[in-house]
Scaffold this active site. Structure first.
Site, mmCIF file in Angstrom:
data_model
loop_
_atom_site.group_PDB
_atom_site.id
_atom_site.type_symbol
_atom_site.label_atom_id
_atom_site.label_comp_id
_atom_site.label_asym_id
_atom_site.label_seq_id
_atom_site.Cartn_x
_atom_site.Cartn_y
_atom_site.Cartn_z
ATOM 1 N N HIS A 57 -3.412 -52.306 -92.612
ATOM 2 C CA HIS A 57 -3.747 -53.774 -93.042
ATOM 3 C C HIS A 57 -3.239 -54.586 -93.809
ATOM 4 C CE1 HIS A 57 -7.150 -51.870 -90.881
ATOM 5 N NE2 HIS A 57 -7.201 -50.942 -91.850
ATOM 6 N N HIS A 219 -9.879 -51.765 -87.425
ATOM 7 C CA HIS A 219 -9.138 -50.608 -87.340
ATOM 8 C C HIS A 219 -8.738 -50.255 -85.495
ATOM 9 C CE1 HIS A 219 -11.035 -49.252 -91.060
ATOM 10 N NE2 HIS A 219 -9.999 -48.961 -91.106
#
Length: 333
Positions: A57, A219
């Site tokens: 991320h 995700h």
């Protein structure tokens, strides 16, 4: 799978080594257990802010370690929660005697592991409190969470509460401010393509050439709806309308609009979408007082975007504008 890597099993470790070299003036990177610290940690008398989560991320969370934001970040494997020993080590290394606030995204593994670390720290007489960010309006539950997911609102919280800790607010005040941000922030995202986790080697979900996924998670979780690709005006509506209805946001509100790239969306498209969103908010009588545009909470190479909207008050505006000096965010210094 085309990626600039050596071995899927060493991606995170090798990336952290490069990160340490690039930002040695700001952070210290420990490899085992993996933790990114402020170079000057611990800061005596200052509340320590710690966050973390799966890698993939970037720049979140390691990119937000430094003056005015986080004291430490715990990077897990790609899309996998860090472990309690990482979090416990981060607590030990950053506690300056004023207590520790854990900023946790609402994913089951993150919540459980940060909770365990807090219990271990309490046994060592360290005062630790936790807040859980759950700003994603796309779903109430997912395979990864109990309740809404924590997404883009996490970045805004880390900046605002980080500035409060930097000015000397105590632990109770930092916790209360964090909960105020959580109560007033909402997000939603979409994907034009799926991402590929290195150790998996294939896209996380299937999309036809003319399809997009609305309501995806960071995700690579599938969203609430597949739909045919549409003009940008319609895509912005698909994201903003659920956000505006949820809080709800109404005429007269002052907001921070965060337009985020999921990793693979070029700036030309991101700014186009941001402009549409600003005009839509203006038409609704909502004042955009602060803007934040770029790839700040990503999902590897996913093409897509998300909007995060935070209802502002005077204190939040001042804390957002306060100086920050981290690898990913630098202003007022």
């Amino acid at each position: 799978m085309k990626k600039i890597i050596n071995d899927p099993s060493t991606v995170v470790a090798e990336s952290l080594r490069g990160f340490a070299l690039a930002h040695a003036d700001l952070v210290t990177v420990q490899e085992d257990p993996a933790v990114v610290y402020r170079a000057d940690a611990p800061v005596p008398g200052k509340v320590a802010l710690i966050s973390g989560g799966g890698s993939g991320h970037e720049p979140m969370h390691g990119g937000y370690v430094g003056r005015g934001m986080l004291s430490a970040a715990c990077p897990g494997a790609v899309f996998t929660s860090p472990t309690p020993d990482q979090m416990q080590d981060a607590i030990t290394k950053t506690d300056g005697g004023a207590g520790v606030l854990l900023i946790v995204k609402n994913y089951t593994g993150d919540v459980l592991n940060f909770e365990t670390a807090a219990e271990l720290a309490a046994a060592e007489d360290v005062e630790v409190r936790s807040v859980v960010v759950d700003d994603d309006v796309a779903v109430k539950d997912s395979l990864y969470t109990a309740g809404r997911r924590g997404v883009g609102g996490t970045v805004l919280l880390e900046k605002i509460v980080g500035a409060a800790a930097e000015r000397g607010d105590d632990l109770a005040a930092c916790e209360a401010l964090a909960n105020r941000v959580i109560a007033n922030v909402r997000s939603m995202g979409l994907a034009l393509t799926a991402c590929t986790v290195p150790h998996v080697g294939e896209p996380s979900f299937d999309l036809a050439e003319d399809e997009i996924e609305v309501g995806i998670g960071i995700h690579g979780e599938p969203g609430r709806q597949k739909m045919k690709i549409a003009p940008a005006d319609e895509l912005v509506d698909r994201l903003l309308d659920p956000i505006l209805e949820d809080l709800p946001f109404t005429a007269g509100d002052r907001v921070l609009l965060f337009t985020n790239s999921m990793g693979g969306t070029p700036p030309i498209e991101l700014y186009l979408a941001h402009g549409i969103a600003e005009r839509k908010l203006a038409d609704a009588g909502i004042t955009v007082e602060r803007r934040f545009v770029g790839p700040y909470i990503t999902s590897l190479e996913m093409q897509g975007m998300s909007f995060t909207l935070l209802k502002l008050d005077d204190e939040m505006v001042g804390l957002w504008d306060a100086p920050v000096h981290t690898p990913a965010l630098r202003w007022g210094v």
